[in-house]
Design a protein around this motif. Structure first.
Motif, PDB file in Angstrom:
ATOM      1  N   ARG A  83      99.907 111.955 -39.896  1.00 35.70           N
ATOM      2  CA  ARG A  83      99.179 112.596 -39.449  1.00 35.70           C
ATOM      3  C   ARG A  83      98.291 112.385 -41.069  1.00 35.70           C
ATOM      4  NH1 ARG A  83     102.177 118.059 -37.382  1.00 35.70           N
ATOM      5  NH2 ARG A  83     103.226 117.482 -35.318  1.00 35.70           N
ATOM      6  N   SER A  84      98.842 111.495 -42.109  1.00 36.23           N
ATOM      7  CA  SER A  84      99.217 111.115 -43.301  1.00 36.23           C
ATOM      8  C   SER A  84      97.067 110.483 -43.186  1.00 36.23           C
ATOM      9  CB  SER A  84      99.786 110.704 -43.987  1.00 36.23           C
ATOM     10  OG  SER A  84     100.455 109.636 -43.836  1.00 36.23           O
ATOM     11  N   GLY A  85      97.243 109.697 -42.314  1.00 36.83           N
ATOM     12  CA  GLY A  85      96.004 108.709 -42.065  1.00 36.83           C
ATOM     13  C   GLY A  85      94.231 109.373 -42.390  1.00 36.83           C
ATOM     14  N   THR A  86      93.774 108.611 -42.540  1.00 36.15           N
ATOM     15  CA  THR A  86      92.088 108.920 -42.216  1.00 36.15           C
ATOM     16  C   THR A  86      91.512 109.628 -41.129  1.00 36.15           C
ATOM     17  OG1 THR A  86      91.512 106.093 -42.458  1.00 36.15           O
ATOM     18  CG2 THR A  86      91.486 107.590 -44.634  1.00 36.15           C
ATOM     19  N   THR A  87      92.404 108.562 -40.069  1.00 37.78           N
ATOM     20  CA  THR A  87      91.484 109.056 -39.189  1.00 37.78           C
ATOM     21  C   THR A  87      92.137 110.285 -38.652  1.00 37.78           C
ATOM     22  OG1 THR A  87      92.494 106.527 -37.946  1.00 37.78           O
ATOM     23  CG2 THR A  87      92.094 107.837 -36.007  1.00 37.78           C
ATOM     24  N   PHE A  88      93.342 110.971 -38.345  1.00 29.38           N
ATOM     25  CA  PHE A  88      93.714 112.247 -38.454  1.00 29.38           C
ATOM     26  C   PHE A  88      92.908 112.971 -39.464  1.00 29.38           C
ATOM     27  CE2 PHE A  88      96.199 116.101 -38.865  1.00 29.38           C
ATOM     28  CZ  PHE A  88      96.735 116.353 -37.695  1.00 29.38           C
ATOM     29  N   ARG A  89      92.957 112.857 -40.525  1.00 28.65           N
ATOM     30  CA  ARG A  89      92.087 113.937 -41.456  1.00 28.65           C
ATOM     31  C   ARG A  89      90.718 113.647 -41.506  1.00 28.65           C
ATOM     32  NH1 ARG A  89      94.807 111.057 -45.393  1.00 28.65           N
ATOM     33  NH2 ARG A  89      92.898 110.269 -46.031  1.00 28.65           N
ATOM     34  N   LYS A  90      90.179 112.772 -39.744  1.00 31.57           N
ATOM     35  CA  LYS A  90      88.765 112.989 -39.639  1.00 31.57           C
ATOM     36  C   LYS A  90      88.498 113.610 -38.514  1.00 31.57           C
ATOM     37  CE  LYS A  90      86.727 108.866 -41.943  1.00 31.57           C
ATOM     38  NZ  LYS A  90      86.215 107.374 -41.945  1.00 31.57           N
ATOM     39  N   LEU A  91      90.094 113.656 -37.382  1.00 28.40           N
ATOM     40  CA  LEU A  91      89.548 114.460 -36.337  1.00 28.40           C
ATOM     41  C   LEU A  91      89.308 116.086 -36.666  1.00 28.40           C
ATOM     42  CD1 LEU A  91      93.270 113.368 -34.715  1.00 28.40           C
ATOM     43  CD2 LEU A  91      91.439 112.513 -34.289  1.00 28.40           C
ATOM     44  N   PRO A  92      88.048 116.351 -35.593  1.00 28.89           N
ATOM     45  CA  PRO A  92      87.652 117.682 -35.679  1.00 28.89           C
ATOM     46  C   PRO A  92      88.640 118.079 -36.002  1.00 28.89           C
ATOM     47  CG  PRO A  92      86.796 116.662 -33.620  1.00 28.89           C
ATOM     48  CD  PRO A  92      88.257 115.914 -34.425  1.00 28.89           C
ATOM     49  N   GLU A  93      89.296 120.297 -36.417  1.00 29.44           N
ATOM     50  CA  GLU A  93      89.914 120.672 -36.487  1.00 29.44           C
ATOM     51  C   GLU A  93      90.529 121.114 -35.397  1.00 29.44           C
ATOM     52  OE1 GLU A  93      92.054 123.080 -38.648  1.00 29.44           O
ATOM     53  OE2 GLU A  93      90.721 121.728 -39.800  1.00 29.44           O
ATOM     54  N   ALA A  94      89.334 121.280 -34.051  1.00 27.07           N
ATOM     55  CA  ALA A  94      91.042 122.028 -33.030  1.00 27.07           C
ATOM     56  C   ALA A  94      91.751 120.584 -32.342  1.00 27.07           C
ATOM     57  CB  ALA A  94      89.334 121.994 -31.970  1.00 27.07           C
ATOM     58  N   ASP A  95      91.195 119.049 -32.925  1.00 25.39           N
ATOM     59  CA  ASP A  95      92.582 118.616 -32.213  1.00 25.39           C
ATOM     60  C   ASP A  95      93.412 118.552 -33.330  1.00 25.39           C
ATOM     61  OD1 ASP A  95      90.016 117.777 -30.349  1.00 25.39           O
ATOM     62  OD2 ASP A  95      89.553 116.094 -31.409  1.00 25.39           O
ATOM     63  N   ARG A  96      93.501 118.660 -34.623  1.00 25.54           N
ATOM     64  CA  ARG A  96      94.847 118.950 -35.667  1.00 25.54           C
ATOM     65  C   ARG A  96      95.014 120.120 -35.289  1.00 25.54           C
ATOM     66  NH1 ARG A  96      92.000 118.523 -41.358  1.00 25.54           N
ATOM     67  NH2 ARG A  96      90.254 119.101 -39.786  1.00 25.54           N
ATOM     68  N   GLN A  97      94.302 121.328 -35.104  1.00 26.28           N
ATOM     69  CA  GLN A  97      95.669 122.406 -34.893  1.00 26.28           C
ATOM     70  C   GLN A  97      96.690 122.692 -33.556  1.00 26.28           C
ATOM     71  OE1 GLN A  97      95.698 124.975 -36.831  1.00 26.28           O
ATOM     72  NE2 GLN A  97      94.491 123.026 -38.260  1.00 26.28           N
ATOM     73  N   ASP A  98      97.580 123.487 -33.600  1.00 24.90           N
ATOM     74  CA  ASP A  98      98.124 122.905 -32.132  1.00 24.90           C
ATOM     75  C   ASP A  98      98.457 122.459 -31.816  1.00 24.90           C
ATOM     76  OD1 ASP A  98      97.837 126.698 -32.665  1.00 24.90           O
ATOM     77  OD2 ASP A  98      96.352 125.826 -31.649  1.00 24.90           O
ATOM     78  N   LEU A  99      99.431 121.399 -31.997  1.00 24.05           N
ATOM     79  CA  LEU A  99      99.471 119.610 -31.820  1.00 24.05           C
ATOM     80  C   LEU A  99     100.865 120.253 -30.583  1.00 24.05           C
ATOM     81  CD1 LEU A  99      98.801 117.544 -34.593  1.00 24.05           C
ATOM     82  CD2 LEU A  99      97.583 117.543 -32.211  1.00 24.05           C
ATOM     83  N   THR A 100     100.421 119.739 -29.285  1.00 23.37           N
ATOM     84  CA  THR A 100     102.438 120.172 -29.193  1.00 23.37           C
ATOM     85  C   THR A 100     101.930 117.863 -28.293  1.00 23.37           C
ATOM     86  OG1 THR A 100     100.255 120.023 -26.408  1.00 23.37           O
ATOM     87  CG2 THR A 100     100.930 121.545 -27.407  1.00 23.37           C
ATOM     88  N   GLU A 101     102.816 117.714 -27.712  1.00 26.78           N
ATOM     89  CA  GLU A 101     103.649 116.419 -27.417  1.00 26.78           C
ATOM     90  C   GLU A 101     102.584 116.220 -26.563  1.00 26.78           C
ATOM     91  OE1 GLU A 101     106.808 113.686 -24.447  1.00 26.78           O
ATOM     92  OE2 GLU A 101     106.999 115.929 -25.637  1.00 26.78           O
TER      93      GLU A 101
END
Length: 115
Positions: free
Chosen positions: A58-76
């Protein structure tokens, strides 16, 4: 001893891990999952061993560049789909020594392999 190490060639942490193993005389097989990808079965095996939270970077640039919807409410299931679509989201390195799996690089943890 032969270990498999998975990651991205240009990653600084990968370079440190590979240099440490080489200095200890440990032979490695390197798999660049940014180039070669990672299979759903392999990812599932890692998750069974260490959990999806430990694998998702979650700390890398790839994660930060994801759309907000992809980063929220993560499940397995959502995290697995993201890691398969964007292998750079997998924390690195992933080291496999037989059945043992280590995620990330800490010299003291890796030292157990040669101790």
């Amino acid at each position: 001893m032969l270990v498999h190490i998975f990651g991205i060639k240009a990653c600084d942490t990968m370079k440190k891990a590979r240099a440490f193993l080489e200095a200890q005389g440990i032979e490695t097989v390197f798999h660049d999952y940014k180039v070669e990808g990672v299979t759903a079965d392999r990812l599932s095996g890692w998750i069974a061993a260490v959990g999806w939270e430990a694998l998702l970077n979650r700390s890398g640039t790839t994660f930060r560049k994801l759309p907000e919807a992809d980063r929220q409410d993560l499940t397995e299931a959502k995290a697995v789909a993201l890691m398969l679509a964007h292998p750079s989201l997998i924390r690195r390195p992933v080291l496999m020594n037989g059945a043992e799996i280590l995620v990330g690089f800490k010299p003291e943890t890796y030292a157990r392999l040669v101790g």
